[in-house]
Structure formats: C-alpha cells, structure tokens
Design a protein around this motif. Structure first.
Motif, PDB file in Angstrom:
ATOM      1  N   LYS A  72       0.714  -1.666   0.063  1.00  0.00           N
ATOM      2  CA  LYS A  72      -0.200   0.174  -0.099  1.00  0.00           C
ATOM      3  C   LYS A  72       0.863   1.103  -0.013  1.00  0.00           C
ATOM      4  O   LYS A  72       2.126   1.322   0.969  1.00  0.00           O
ATOM      5  CB  LYS A  72      -0.649   0.244   1.302  1.00  0.00           C
ATOM      6  N   ALA A  73       0.535   1.909  -1.210  1.00  0.00           N
ATOM      7  CA  ALA A  73       1.480   3.533  -0.730  1.00  0.00           C
ATOM      8  C   ALA A  73       0.667   4.077  -0.135  1.00  0.00           C
ATOM      9  O   ALA A  73      -0.356   4.759   0.846  1.00  0.00           O
ATOM     10  CB  ALA A  73       0.960   4.104  -2.157  1.00  0.00           C
ATOM     11  N   ASN A  74       1.664   5.336   0.692  1.00  0.00           N
ATOM     12  CA  ASN A  74       1.001   6.057   1.128  1.00  0.00           C
ATOM     13  C   ASN A  74       1.060   7.473   1.051  1.00  0.00           C
ATOM     14  O   ASN A  74       0.582   8.685   1.417  1.00  0.00           O
ATOM     15  CB  ASN A  74       2.206   6.972   2.370  1.00  0.00           C
ATOM     16  N   VAL A  75       0.683   7.523  -0.283  1.00  0.00           N
ATOM     17  CA  VAL A  75       0.057   9.070  -1.102  1.00  0.00           C
ATOM     18  C   VAL A  75      -0.993   8.125  -2.343  1.00  0.00           C
ATOM     19  O   VAL A  75      -0.275   7.166  -2.777  1.00  0.00           O
ATOM     20  CB  VAL A  75       0.712   9.597  -2.264  1.00  0.00           C
ATOM     21  N   PRO A  76      -1.989   8.799  -3.171  1.00  0.00           N
ATOM     22  CA  PRO A  76      -2.783   7.688  -4.116  1.00  0.00           C
ATOM     23  C   PRO A  76      -1.834   7.677  -4.949  1.00  0.00           C
ATOM     24  O   PRO A  76      -2.364   6.698  -5.417  1.00  0.00           O
ATOM     25  CB  PRO A  76      -4.009   9.690  -4.314  1.00  0.00           C
ATOM     26  N   GLU A  77      -1.043   8.674  -5.872  1.00  0.00           N
ATOM     27  CA  GLU A  77      -0.470   8.198  -7.206  1.00  0.00           C
ATOM     28  C   GLU A  77       0.331   9.044  -6.990  1.00  0.00           C
ATOM     29  O   GLU A  77       0.888   9.979  -6.480  1.00  0.00           O
ATOM     30  CB  GLU A  77      -1.286   8.437  -7.623  1.00  0.00           C
TER      31      GLU A  77
ATOM     32  N   THR B 132      -1.560   0.379  -4.208  1.00  0.00           N
ATOM     33  CA  THR B 132      -3.506   0.925  -3.587  1.00  0.00           C
ATOM     34  C   THR B 132      -3.407   1.911  -2.805  1.00  0.00           C
ATOM     35  O   THR B 132      -1.962   1.898  -2.066  1.00  0.00           O
ATOM     36  CB  THR B 132      -4.625   0.020  -3.379  1.00  0.00           C
ATOM     37  N   HIS B 133      -4.009   2.674  -2.337  1.00  0.00           N
ATOM     38  CA  HIS B 133      -3.526   4.104  -1.196  1.00  0.00           C
ATOM     39  C   HIS B 133      -3.711   3.521   0.309  1.00  0.00           C
ATOM     40  O   HIS B 133      -5.105   3.307   0.660  1.00  0.00           O
ATOM     41  CB  HIS B 133      -4.133   4.586  -1.515  1.00  0.00           C
ATOM     42  N   ASP B 134      -3.532   3.602   1.278  1.00  0.00           N
ATOM     43  CA  ASP B 134      -4.052   3.487   2.366  1.00  0.00           C
ATOM     44  C   ASP B 134      -2.656   3.802   3.134  1.00  0.00           C
ATOM     45  O   ASP B 134      -1.447   2.759   2.994  1.00  0.00           O
ATOM     46  CB  ASP B 134      -3.939   2.093   2.291  1.00  0.00           C
ATOM     47  N   PRO B 135      -2.385   4.789   3.509  1.00  0.00           N
ATOM     48  CA  PRO B 135      -1.449   5.467   4.576  1.00  0.00           C
ATOM     49  C   PRO B 135      -1.397   5.242   5.798  1.00  0.00           C
ATOM     50  O   PRO B 135      -0.552   5.099   6.784  1.00  0.00           O
ATOM     51  CB  PRO B 135      -1.596   6.829   4.672  1.00  0.00           C
TER      52      PRO B 135
END
Length: 259
Positions: free
Chosen positions: A111-116, A134-137
């Motif tokens: 999971k990324a800490n930024v949307p894109e 996908t995004h999940d900070p």
C-alpha cells in the motif's frame, strides 16, 4: 546416486529476462535439477505475492523473499524479520516532507502512502506483475512489514541512510530504493534454510545478478553471477555464466557440474 545440493535462484535478471520472460531452457533446467533429487529454492527481493505464479509454474515451495526478511521452507514460514515500526513512522514523515512517497509491504499486499505518483508507476511497472499498489497511508499500523520502498532519485537516499541507522537502503531502480532491516540480506535468509536442512557448504549454490545479490554470492560457497550482472557482482562470485537471455542458467548449472 548424485549427492543432493540446494540451489538458490534470484528472479529478475536471473530466472527472468529483462522483459520478465522465463526462458524455456531455464524451466527445463529447474525440472531436471528436481528430477535428479536436488533442492531448488528462490532468493529474491520481491514480495511473496509478486512471484506466486512463477513458484507455481516451477513447482518451488521454498523461498527467501524480501531480501531475507520473509523465509518459507517447503510451504511453511521459517523465519521473519519485520521492520522497526517507530523508525518506519519517522522515515515516512521525513519522506513526506521531501515529497518522496513510500510503499508499505507485508507478506500479502503493498500500500502506498500517497494516492498516486509517477515514481511509483515508473518503477513498479517494470516488474510486470498483475497488481498495482493501492492507497492506504495507515497500512503499517497493527501489522508486520518486511520491506518499504522509498521513491526518490539516485543520490537522494543518502539523507535517509544517515538519519535511519535501523535500516539498510538498496537501490533497485533509478527512482526506487528497498528499505530493509539493518543487516538483513538474502544471505541470512539462505542460512536459515541450509541450517534447517543440513546442507554442507560445498553443496550450496546460488545464482544472481543484482546489487542485492552481492552478500548472497559472497557467502554461498558455489556462487554464480549471470553474464548480464554488473561488474561488482561478478567480482564476488566464484563463477560467471552467460546472460539470462543466452540460456545462462542452463549453462551455469552445467559449468558447476549439477547438470
């Protein structure tokens, strides 16, 4: 009867070509090794979910993943070495201030800490895997993470290397760096496997090509660098075979007397 050996293979640039294809000669070699009675394993910087299809195709169920932080022996988890969570939070904050995104990775997902971000797309796309982060900070909360990816241009990771002694930073792409526990390596993960199975040093083999293979090729007695490896990787290996595109795995196994 041939004395049993164990052979560890890196994935990218070793089992797979630059285009992420598995040469027919490599697949044939792997199955010949197993028919003879040898133990075949994978040692990679990838997450387990990034090479599940390859494991199924080659029928391999022993692997060292995340550069040694998540080790599975014959389908059962043998060893884990998660990231220090306090340092992880601080590094994430520092990276945000520098506009450097990070990717949180456990044994099941990323999971990324930024949307894109362009750096994420650029580097992850080169792996040619069937999923994208996908995004999940807050994904790091309440779970063990075995690796982070820090996305920054070459040279900019130096500020993190100085500030976060708990981690090792290994660049794998012009805009991405592996972040792993200090001292963690494929070599240490491999040691867990060979200790458990009882292979003597002379029966241990490893094939690799990348910078994250240097410790592995330095420590495994019968080490083979691919012809497409960088010179500093070749320098630490006992043998150098042809490139992966030139049937390097098959050639290398013949060179060391396993086929």
């Amino acid at each position: 009867m041939t004395e049993q050996s164990i052979i560890f293979f890196d994935i990218d640039g070793t089992l797979l070509t630059h285009d992420k294809e598995l040469p027919n000669s490599t697949k044939e070699a792997i199955f010949k090794l197993k028919e003879i009675g040898h133990e075949v394993a994978i040692a990679t910087g990838r997450a387990p979910f990034m090479f599940e299809d390859l494991r199924k195709e080659l029928e391999i169920n022993t692997f060292v993943s995340y550069n040694g932080q998540y080790v599975v022996l014959r389908g059962e988890v043998l060893h884990t070495n998660p990231l220090n969570i306090n340092a992880l939070e601080k590094l994430t904050e520092a990276a945000l201030q520098n506009s450097h995104p990070v990717l949180f990775m456990d044994h099941e997902d990323m999971k990324a800490n930024v949307p894109e971000h362009d750096y994420i797309k650029e580097s992850i796309s080169t792996l040619k895997i069937d999923r994208f982060p996908t995004h999940d900070p807050s994904y790091y909360k309440g779970r063990d993470l075995y690796q982070m990816l820090l996305f920054c241009p070459e040279g900019e990771e130096e500020q993190y290397e100085m500030g976060f002694q708990e981690y090792d930073f290994v660049r794998w792409h012009p805009v991405s760096v592996d972040v792993m526990p200090k001292g963690g390596s494929k070599a240490k993960g491999i040691q867990k496997v060979v200790d458990k199975l009882g292979f003597s040093p002379e029966r241990q083999f490893a094939f690799g090509d990348g910078l994250n293979d240097i410790k592995m090729l330095s420590s495994v007695p019968n080490s083979v660098a691919m012809g497409n490896a960088e010179e500093e990787v070749k320098a630490v290996a006992k043998y150098v075979t042809k490139s992966v595109e030139e049937n390097g795995i098959y050639h290398g196994l013949q060179m060391v007397g396993l086929l």
